[in-house]
Write an enzyme that holds these catalytic residues in place. Structure first.
Site, PDB file in Angstrom:
ATOM      1  N   HIS A  73       0.828  -1.203   0.000  1.00  0.00           N
ATOM      2  CA  HIS A  73       0.000   0.000   0.000  1.00  0.00           C
ATOM      3  C   HIS A  73       0.864   1.256   0.000  1.00  0.00           C
ATOM      4  O   HIS A  73       0.699   2.158  -0.835  1.00  0.00           O
ATOM      5  CB  HIS A  73      -0.920  -0.022   1.219  1.00  0.00           C
ATOM      6  N   GLU A  74       1.786   1.327   0.945  1.00  0.00           N
ATOM      7  CA  GLU A  74       2.624   2.529   1.039  1.00  0.00           C
ATOM      8  C   GLU A  74       3.533   2.671  -0.178  1.00  0.00           C
ATOM      9  O   GLU A  74       3.824   3.782  -0.615  1.00  0.00           O
ATOM     10  CB  GLU A  74       3.448   2.506   2.325  1.00  0.00           C
ATOM     11  N   HIS A  84       1.676   4.449  -2.848  1.00  0.00           N
ATOM     12  CA  HIS A  84       1.780   5.898  -2.661  1.00  0.00           C
ATOM     13  C   HIS A  84       3.139   6.395  -3.137  1.00  0.00           C
ATOM     14  O   HIS A  84       3.250   7.436  -3.800  1.00  0.00           O
ATOM     15  CB  HIS A  84       1.640   6.237  -1.175  1.00  0.00           C
ATOM     16  N   HIS A 135       3.433   6.721  -6.847  1.00  0.00           N
ATOM     17  CA  HIS A 135       2.680   7.891  -7.309  1.00  0.00           C
ATOM     18  C   HIS A 135       3.543   9.145  -7.187  1.00  0.00           C
ATOM     19  O   HIS A 135       3.518  10.028  -8.056  1.00  0.00           O
ATOM     20  CB  HIS A 135       1.405   8.020  -6.476  1.00  0.00           C
TER      21      HIS A 135
END
Length: 743
Positions: A500-501, A504, A507
């Site tokens: 998940h991180e 990020h 991105h």
């Protein structure tokens, strides 16, 4: 390709004492204020008229943006250290600067001559139309930010707005301090009979917590060295740090121990928490919460909104409170049949363990028993197959296949804030450097809980001074540390959090935008910013992906087929109840911020209870004070925006369905996702980015299918009535989902 590029502009963490950072922040603010002063003086000398053209206006804006780099950097370092290495000195300096930062930020947002320059650009329609999309988008967002900063307010109201902003920044920091202090203040020494059921890794965590406890007590003078030497070895201590807490709640056979720890966790920073900080002050967040809501309502009224929820939604994809509330309640209706089945399953197994009435402190424990019985799966059995080094190397292999990017570690070549921190450089297929990132993944004293990605430094170019910088970010977690000479062995929930991180992080790092205000995660609507992160989790639920990230820590053998099948089978285990809990948090957040006048503490608790009556299928103990630790909305960026997790999950599921259609490692689809979502940052509206990738508007169908809700509704069991209770820590996966943040 192995050297460290100067364009990364890495921090020398060995030489950034808090006082130095404090001086740098003050100096940067002074320099920026001097620029604004000169701009005001020029404006006054022209009797308030703006006779500059759009080209000069843009040049002034870009110069000011460049001046602010020094502030972004020094404050970014200090804020980061306060999150990961907090101590009295760092906290004092950080908090002392908050009013100055707030005052400066408000001045910028209300500075009429600067605002006029943005308007000059937009009013010159030909000039504005000729700008690159990223620059024009940044200007549009800046104008909106001016409006939300009170640029159009009369002087007296601007001053009131500034005071509100300053007080809010201080209150939010104090709220966060109280949670950290309350978490770290709790320590419960365990007796041998309380250790039954705990796993080997759990015992190692408790022993490590015991050593940390001894060190703290010795340093504070609470215990002498002789008293510490007299304690048993190993000395098992339960704490409220998430790895330790979950180890006890999931595996401890002692039901009273689980209840004791649960009560301590859900009453942190509340009227039931008797701990104090170093100054002897109460850690109760009750008054702070009501003050924050009151100030937010005042802010909303000054800006012409009916409530703060409207302020929050004015910058998001969702259009209104009604739209968000309808979305949440409709999703709750879809999830409820599955949740009822989840509940019936827990109730059934609880009976087998002599538990006639399931309580909050039983749910994680019983859920683990169900996994073992129904799926032949134990977190402890698969943990050795996810050693952190293998998971990281596999994660890097996955993104290389998807996006053609390569990662190299250079931890020993750079300065780091802690020995546990690692550093990496990211390259494209042609060996061009894209950016750099740090991993700080283990729980420790002085580090706030949860997991987050901090976009410390954005991609940015300023041709006037030949300045170039590449993106750098910090990815932070609170995972189980390496113990007993073995590398950190992750639960699958921790694997999901890492993915998940890293979503990020990609991105932030893969952006090709050089206007920093809309580069990476900057400028992305908050209810879309979780799209790349939740999207990345899918590869940790896929057999091909799991094969790349798993091998036994001792034998190197891959995850056995039966365990792989069991792991994939539990993907939607308890997903109905987890979804309802997320909706409960989101609806609570939305409703307390949609209330005018602002709610007091009793009203906050009453609203939470009402939401639970509406959404939850099980009761929560009266003493539960979840809200007092809800840092996302009281100390983070998610106020009236916690729904973003579910909103973005819809986008994520629909985006991944494209990979399901084309092949999950299809390089063409991966390239399309990188080019339409990851590389463009906030330079276009999120809705347009999504539709450019998917070729249509978003659909909820994939989310319902991925969550297992498409069939559950037809299989709704008769378990519609229940007085069984559940807590705010249903299981490890839910906890991981509710503590993720992007900064």
């Amino acid at each position: 390709m192995t050297s460290i590029s100067a364009n990364l502009r890495l921090v020398d963490f060995d030489n950034v004492p808090p006082t130095t950072l404090q001086n740098q922040v003050i100096s940067a603010i002074d320099t920026a204020n001097a620029f604004l002063d000169n701009m005001s003086a020029d404006n006054d000398s022209n009797n308030g008229s703006t006779d500059i053209n759009a080209e000069q206006a843009l040049a002034d804006i870009m110069t000011f943006d460049h001046i602010n780099l020094a502030l972004d950097r020094s404050w970014g370092i200090l804020s980061h250290l306060n999150s990961v290495m907090s101590n009295d000195e760092i906290r004092h300096v950080h908090h002392e600067l908050l009013p100055k930062l707030s005052a400066y930020g408000t001045r910028v947002g209300q500075h009429q001559p600067l605002f006029n320059r943005y308007q000059t650009i937009v009013n010159d329609t030909a000039f504005f139309a000729a700008l690159e999309p990223a620059r024009s988008r940044a200007i549009e967002l800046a104008l909106r930010s001016f409006e939300l900063s009170g640029v159009a307010l009369p002087k007296a109201e601007q001053e009131k707005f500034a005071a509100i902003q300053s007080e809010l920044s201080t209150l939010s920091a104090t709220f966060s301090d109280h949670i950290l202090d309350a978490t770290q203040a709790y320590a419960l020494a365990l007796k041998p009979e309380q250790l039954a059921g705990l796993t080997e890794s759990g015992l190692a965590l408790l022993a490590d917590a015991g050593e940390q406890y001894k060190a703290r007590e010795l340093a504070s003078g609470a215990l002498t060295q002789a008293e510490i030497d007299a304690l048993p070895m190993p000395y098992y201590v339960a704490s409220l740090n998430i790895p330790v807490y979950l180890a006890v709640m999931t595996h401890a056979d002692d039901r009273n121990l689980r209840e004791t720890l649960y009560r301590a966790y859900v009453t942190r920073a509340s009227e039931f928490d008797k701990h104090t900080n170093a100054k002897g002050e109460s850690l109760n967040n009750a008054d702070i919460m009501s003050q924050i809501l009151q100030l937010r309502v005042q802010k909303a009224k000054l800006l012409g909104f009916d409530n703060y929820a409207e302020v929050s939604l004015s910058t998001k994809m969702a259009d209104s409170v009604t739209e968000v509330e309808t979305f949440l309640r409709d999703l709750a209706e879809q999830a409820t049949p599955a949740a009822k089945q989840d509940l019936a399953q827990l109730q059934k197994y609880a009976q087998d363990y002599g538990i006639t009435e399931l309580q909050p402190w039983d749910s994680a424990y019983i859920a683990e028993k169900v996994k073992q019985s129904e799926f032949s799966l134990s977190q402890e059995e698969i943990r050795p197959y996810f050693p952190l080094p293998k998971v990281i190397s596999g994660l890097f292999a996955i993104v290389e296949r998807l996006y053609g990017i390569k990662v190299q570690e250079h931890s020993e070549s750079v300065s780091r804030w802690h020995d546990e921190v690692s550093f990496y450089q990211l390259f494209d297929a042609d060996d061009n450097l894209l950016g750099g990132f740090y991993f700080d993944l283990f729980a420790r004293s002085g580090k706030r809980g949860g997991a987050w990605m901090s976009g410390f430094q954005s991609r940015y170019t300023y041709a006037a001074q030949n300045h170039q910088q590449l993106p750098v970010c910090f990815m932070v977690g609170n995972f189980t540390p390496a113990l007993d000479g073995k590398p950190s062995l992750l639960t699958h929930d921790e694997v999901l959090t890492l993915f998940h991180e890293f979503g990020h992080g990609l991105h932030h790092l893969l952006t090709q935008v050089t206007v920093s205000d809309v580069a990476g995660v900057n400028g992305v609507e908050w209810d879309a910013v979780e799209l790349p992160s939740q999207f990345m989790e899918n590869w940790a639920w896929d057999a091909e992906g799991i094969a790349l990230i798993s091998s036994h820590v001792e034998t190197g053998e891959p995850l056995p087929k039966d365990k792989l099948a069991a792991l994939l089978a539990v993907k939607n285990f308890q997903s109905g109840m987890q979804t309802l809990r997320q909706i409960e948090f989101a609806l609570f957040d939305l409703l307390i911020h949609a209330q005018t006048p602002a709610l007091d503490y009793d009203g906050i608790l009453a609203t939470l209870n009402t939401v639970r009556d509406d959404i939850a299928i099980m009761q929560t103990p009266d003493y539960n004070r979840f809200a007092n630790g809800f840092s996302h909305i009281f100390a983070g960026g998610y106020a009236a925006g916690y729904y973003s997790y579910k909103w973005a999950e819809l986008l994520s599921a629909d985006a991944f369905s494209k990979f399901e259609e084309d092949g999950i490692f299809n390089p063409i689809t991966g390239k399309a996702f990188r080019e339409t979502i990851l590389s463009v940052g906030g330079s276009f509206p999120a809705k347009a980015n999504f539709e450019n990738f998917r070729g249509r508007s978003a659909s909820i169908d994939a989310l319902l299918r991925h969550s297992g809700f498409d069939n559950a509704k037809n299989d709704d069991a008769a378990n519609t009535e229940s007085n069984v209770q559940i807590d705010d820590q249903t299981n490890a996966q839910t906890n991981a989902q509710t503590t993720r943040e992007v900064i």
